[in-house]
Scaffold this motif. Structure first.
Motif, PDB file in Angstrom:
ATOM      1  N   LYS A   3       0.829  -1.199   0.000  1.00  0.00           N
ATOM      2  CA  LYS A   3       0.000   0.000   0.000  1.00  0.00           C
ATOM      3  C   LYS A   3       0.875   1.266   0.000  1.00  0.00           C
ATOM      4  O   LYS A   3       0.647   2.200  -0.752  1.00  0.00           O
ATOM      5  N   SER A   4       1.906   1.215   0.865  1.00  0.00           N
ATOM      6  CA  SER A   4       2.772   2.394   0.955  1.00  0.00           C
ATOM      7  C   SER A   4       3.466   2.644  -0.390  1.00  0.00           C
ATOM      8  O   SER A   4       3.734   3.777  -0.770  1.00  0.00           O
ATOM      9  N   GLY A   5       3.718   1.547  -1.130  1.00  0.00           N
ATOM     10  CA  GLY A   5       4.371   1.673  -2.431  1.00  0.00           C
ATOM     11  C   GLY A   5       3.525   2.461  -3.407  1.00  0.00           C
ATOM     12  O   GLY A   5       4.026   3.314  -4.133  1.00  0.00           O
ATOM     13  N   ARG A   6       2.203   2.150  -3.411  1.00  0.00           N
ATOM     14  CA  ARG A   6       1.309   2.882  -4.322  1.00  0.00           C
ATOM     15  C   ARG A   6       1.259   4.359  -3.951  1.00  0.00           C
ATOM     16  O   ARG A   6       1.377   5.238  -4.793  1.00  0.00           O
ATOM     17  N   LYS A   7       1.094   4.573  -2.651  1.00  0.00           N
ATOM     18  CA  LYS A   7       0.980   5.956  -2.188  1.00  0.00           C
ATOM     19  C   LYS A   7       2.248   6.738  -2.566  1.00  0.00           C
ATOM     20  O   LYS A   7       2.189   7.854  -3.065  1.00  0.00           O
ATOM     21  N   ALA A   8       3.383   6.087  -2.324  1.00  0.00           N
ATOM     22  CA  ALA A   8       4.665   6.739  -2.616  1.00  0.00           C
ATOM     23  C   ALA A   8       4.795   6.987  -4.130  1.00  0.00           C
ATOM     24  O   ALA A   8       5.278   8.041  -4.557  1.00  0.00           O
ATOM     25  N   GLY A 366      -5.746   4.606   0.228  1.00  0.00           N
ATOM     26  CA  GLY A 366      -5.191   5.906   0.618  1.00  0.00           C
ATOM     27  C   GLY A 366      -5.116   6.830  -0.577  1.00  0.00           C
ATOM     28  O   GLY A 366      -4.292   7.734  -0.614  1.00  0.00           O
ATOM     29  N   TRP A 367      -5.928   6.606  -1.601  1.00  0.00           N
ATOM     30  CA  TRP A 367      -5.851   7.395  -2.831  1.00  0.00           C
ATOM     31  C   TRP A 367      -7.224   7.399  -3.483  1.00  0.00           C
ATOM     32  O   TRP A 367      -8.092   6.597  -3.126  1.00  0.00           O
TER      33      TRP A 367
END
Ligand SMILES: O=P(O)(O)OC[C@H]1O[C@H](O)[C@H](O)[C@@H](O)[C@@H]1O
Length: 546
Positions: A3-8, A366-367
């Protein structure tokens, strides 16, 4: 991708924004004569010009990296291999099998589904040929002249959009009508003027439980039974469903029930027996050509590198605008009157698929996910809502669709249509600068004061993105390719957003509440226990229903 990868990734894509703002499209076109060549691609007979977007090579490379990192290629393979990628309903997603033209087996849960698919297609061919050539007639022996499809959502939008789009392939003596709304006005107005002796109903429902459809089907049944007697019903009804026992219970003859399978989502079912009214309206061969066109787009999607892959290009551009620029709507503007229901069709395909806010793992995303999809045919829209697209405060990425060859020989109509579609994307891209406006007003001989007053109103910001999809002619094949193109775009975006594009739980709550409200609306139960708004509206209805 975590998830953090997508957000980043979305955040890091943001670093390109400033560059694209400082170097708007009009500048990029001026410095790069190859921009069209660089940013256009073809597949399954469709030319996609995406050069009028806020992109450069760096952006596109980053977007394709994102698609790869998100696992688009892996999930595409999983879908093809029949994995249960619809995890919340524990189902495979196999609508591509319905139009598969090859010879290989297509296994779902260990069983090749192609023999069953081909058997249903053969039954559709036999039945629709027989109705069209008058071998199968109404109860009193009259030839069928009107087919009324009763269905809603995926059991309506696909076939009704396609029938309209393929009007040149229809026959004037065999008309298709579509009834979807539970509003009695819909069936009432459709049946007005139809002759029960010559009317055939298709009850189309994946589940055969959808309240709107069953209510309309019962009214249609009563219409036939009242006019021709109960014994006429079997000769005036066919059904399409995954729920065969429920069709039989309704009184449909066994040989007029056309099945499909739970691995076909409602909004992906136009390729299944749900296409029965299409085959009746345009003939089986044209329906088969529609499937063939979709298969051609499937082959393109499955085998073309992401960089030249039409659905993937359109998908990543959508992600770019949704997640980096924050644009929340997407317009689909066919310069093709017969595609006047295309945007309505895509609304279900896209918004029911990607209108989700939890990830596959059930965590809040988160997007932003699916955009609001909307549109109307050009040139009509130009005289209605285009003002906002050109000068409004929201930027609305748009797809323009246009055929090179019309079906009619009516010069100068088509040249004018093409001139308009090209003018719109050019105007959106170029805009009109303050200097240009001032020059124009000076040439008109306006006073300095008036020029000063008018200029801000006449400036167009430009740099507004659009794709243009050009195709030779709106044939059954082309239409199949176009619909499949958008299906794969939606799939690709769903993978990037990490949502399940194949469930639709959001539809349920309203259905449940409507069921609970019906006895209260009918005056059989008191309306207590609801919020004051619902109670107030209920009281108004009961006082005024007459
Ligand atoms: O074909 P049916 O089972 O009657 O379903 C018709 C429609 O109703 C539901 O509410 C779903 O949201 C749609 O995806 C579906 O296409």
């Amino acid at each position: 991708m975590a998830k953090s990868g997508r957000k980043a990734s979305f955040a890091s894509l943001g670093k390109h924004k400033k560059r694209l703002e400082e170097q708007p499209m009009r500048v990029q076109f001026a410095i790069d004569p190859n921009r069209f060549k660089r940013y256009s691609a073809t597949g399954a007979g469709i030319l996609l010009d995406y050069s009028k977007n806020r992109i450069d090579e760096e952006v596109m490379a980053s977007l394709f990296d994102l698609a790869r990192a998100a696992g688009v290629e892996e999930r595409r393979d999983q879908m093809c291999e029949g994995e249960h990628i619809n995890i919340t309903e524990d189902r495979a997603v196999m609508h591509m099998a319905l139009r598969y033209q090859g010879e290989h087996p297509v296994p779902v849960d260990g069983q090749d589904v192609m023999p069953e698919i081909r058997a249903v297609l053969a039954a559709i061919k036999a039945y629709t040929d027989a109705v069209r050539n008058g071998e199968i007639r109404g109860h009193g022996g009259e030839q069928i002249t009107d087919v009324v499809n009763i269905g809603i959502g995926g059991s309506d939008l696909g076939p009704s959009m396609v029938t309209l789009a393929l009007a040149p392939y229809t026959r004037p003596d065999l008309r298709a009508h579509y009834v979807s709304n539970v509003d009695g006005a819909h069936i009432h107005d459709t049946l007005k003027g139809l002759d029960p002796k010559k009317t055939l109903f298709i009850v189309a429902s994946k589940t055969f439980t959808t309240d709107e459809t069953m209510t309309n089907a019962n009214s249609a049944r009563a219409w036939i039974a009242d006019a021709l007697g109960e014994e006429a019903v079997p000769n005036h009804f066919a059904a399409v469903s995954t729920n065969i026992p429920a069709c039989a219970k309704f009184g449909i003859r066994e040989d007029r029930i056309f099945g499909f399978w739970d691995w076909v989502g409602g909004r992906y079912s136009v390729w299944s027996a749900i296409g029965l009214p299409i085959a009746l309206a345009v003939g089986y061969d044209n329906f088969a050509a529609f499937l063939k066109g979709a298969d051609a787009m499937d082959r393109h999607f499955l085998s073309t590198p992401l960089e030249n892959n039409l659905p993937v290009i359109m998908a990543v551009l959508g992600v770019w605008y949704r997640n980096v620029w924050g644009f929340s709507t997407h317009a689909v503007l066919p310069y093709d009157q017969r595609l006047s229901r295309f945007a309505a069709y895509l609304q279900q395909q896209d918004m029911e698929s990607n209108g989700k806010s939890v990830t596959l793992a059930g965590k809040p995303v988160g997007w932003s996910t699916g955009p609001i999809v909307w549109g109307e045919p050009g040139t009509n829209g130009q005289h209605a809502f285009y003002q906002l697209i050109h000068q409004g405060t929201d930027v609305i990425p748009a797809d323009f669709l246009i055929a090179a060859k019309p079906h009619e020989h009516l010069p100068p109509h088509h040249d004018k249509l093409v001139a308009n579609v090209l003018a719109q994307s050019e105007a959106l891209m170029l805009g009109k600068t303050e200097e240009e406006v001032v020059e124009e007003l000076k040439a008109q001989g306006l006073s300095k004061a008036r020029i000063k007053e008018l200029t801000p109103h006449k400036v167009f910001p430009g740099n507004r993105p659009s794709n243009t999809l050009f195709y030779e002619q709106l044939t059954p094949e082309t239409l199949g390719s176009l619909v499949a193109l958008y299906e794969h775009k939606v799939f690709t975006q769903g993978v990037i957003w990490n949502v399940n594009s194949y469930d639709q739980w959001g539809v349920e709550l309203g259905k449940q509440l409507a069921k609970a409200l019906l006895p209260k609306v009918a005056g059989e139960q008191s309306g207590e226990g609801h919020d004051s708004s619902t109670q107030g509206l209920l009281a108004y209805y009961l006082a005024n229903k007459g």
